[in-house]
Motif scaffolding. Structure first.
Motif, PDB file in Angstrom:
ATOM      1  N   HIS A  39       0.831  -1.204   0.000  1.00  0.00           N
ATOM      2  CA  HIS A  39       0.000   0.000   0.000  1.00  0.00           C
ATOM      3  C   HIS A  39       0.869   1.259   0.000  1.00  0.00           C
ATOM      4  N   THR A  40       1.912   1.251   0.795  1.00  0.00           N
ATOM      5  CA  THR A  40       2.799   2.416   0.871  1.00  0.00           C
ATOM      6  C   THR A  40       3.460   2.701  -0.477  1.00  0.00           C
ATOM      7  N   HIS A  41       3.960   1.657  -1.121  1.00  0.00           N
ATOM      8  CA  HIS A  41       4.628   1.848  -2.418  1.00  0.00           C
ATOM      9  C   HIS A  41       3.624   2.219  -3.505  1.00  0.00           C
ATOM     10  N   ALA A  42       2.438   1.621  -3.452  1.00  0.00           N
ATOM     11  CA  ALA A  42       1.436   1.899  -4.484  1.00  0.00           C
ATOM     12  C   ALA A  42       0.868   3.300  -4.343  1.00  0.00           C
ATOM     13  N   GLN A  43       0.842   3.822  -3.126  1.00  0.00           N
ATOM     14  CA  GLN A  43       0.330   5.163  -2.903  1.00  0.00           C
ATOM     15  C   GLN A  43       1.149   6.211  -3.649  1.00  0.00           C
ATOM     16  N   ASN A  44       2.435   5.966  -3.783  1.00  0.00           N
ATOM     17  CA  ASN A  44       3.326   6.894  -4.474  1.00  0.00           C
ATOM     18  C   ASN A  44       3.409   6.627  -5.968  1.00  0.00           C
ATOM     19  N   SER A  45       2.617   5.670  -6.463  1.00  0.00           N
ATOM     20  CA  SER A  45       2.670   5.283  -7.870  1.00  0.00           C
ATOM     21  C   SER A  45       1.374   5.678  -8.574  1.00  0.00           C
ATOM     22  N   ASP A  46       1.474   5.896  -9.865  1.00  0.00           N
ATOM     23  CA  ASP A  46       0.291   6.180 -10.667  1.00  0.00           C
ATOM     24  C   ASP A  46      -0.466   4.906 -11.034  1.00  0.00           C
ATOM     25  N   ASP A  47       0.152   3.759 -10.813  1.00  0.00           N
ATOM     26  CA  ASP A  47      -0.424   2.481 -11.221  1.00  0.00           C
ATOM     27  C   ASP A  47      -1.018   1.694 -10.055  1.00  0.00           C
ATOM     28  N   ALA A  48      -1.535   2.354  -9.046  1.00  0.00           N
ATOM     29  CA  ALA A  48      -2.094   1.653  -7.882  1.00  0.00           C
ATOM     30  C   ALA A  48      -3.278   0.786  -8.288  1.00  0.00           C
ATOM     31  N   PHE A  49      -4.131   1.291  -9.187  1.00  0.00           N
ATOM     32  CA  PHE A  49      -5.273   0.499  -9.633  1.00  0.00           C
ATOM     33  C   PHE A  49      -4.817  -0.750 -10.372  1.00  0.00           C
ATOM     34  N   LEU A  50      -3.792  -0.618 -11.190  1.00  0.00           N
ATOM     35  CA  LEU A  50      -3.263  -1.768 -11.925  1.00  0.00           C
ATOM     36  C   LEU A  50      -2.701  -2.811 -10.964  1.00  0.00           C
ATOM     37  N   ILE A  51      -2.015  -2.367  -9.929  1.00  0.00           N
ATOM     38  CA  ILE A  51      -1.471  -3.284  -8.927  1.00  0.00           C
ATOM     39  C   ILE A  51      -2.602  -4.049  -8.253  1.00  0.00           C
ATOM     40  N   LEU A  52      -3.640  -3.335  -7.852  1.00  0.00           N
ATOM     41  CA  LEU A  52      -4.790  -3.986  -7.203  1.00  0.00           C
ATOM     42  C   LEU A  52      -5.479  -4.965  -8.150  1.00  0.00           C
TER      43      LEU A  52
END
Length: 80
Positions: A39-52
């Motif tokens: 969550h911490t790393h994805a928060q700083n990324s534009d691809d959080a939805f893709l990760i999920l």
């Protein structure tokens, strides 16, 4: 015209639905508990939805396959 779907199709659809539901719970728990700081790393990324989505989809495939395999295994054990 056939009213009841084939039992095999019903088995695959129900196993898949359960697998993807379990995957949603699993990914939500990983996200909320911040396992491996995803969550911490994805928060700083534009691809959080893709990760999920990737986590949910591939875990859904895995959990669905396990559900179907378990049901088939139980059918073999009971001899139905």
């Amino acid at each position: 015209m056939q009213d009841d779907p084939n039992p095999l199709i019903r088995l695959f659809l129900s196993g898949t639905a359960v697998g993807f539901a379990l995957s949603a719970v699993f990914v939500a728990a990983i996200w909320l508990l911040d396992v491996a700081e995803i969550h911490t790393h994805a928060q700083n990324s534009d691809d959080a939805f893709l990760i999920l989505f990737i986590l949910w989809f591939f875990n859904g495939l895995l959990f669905g396959a396990v559900q179907i395999s378990y049901v088939v295994w139980q059918i073999g054990r009971t001899g139905r």
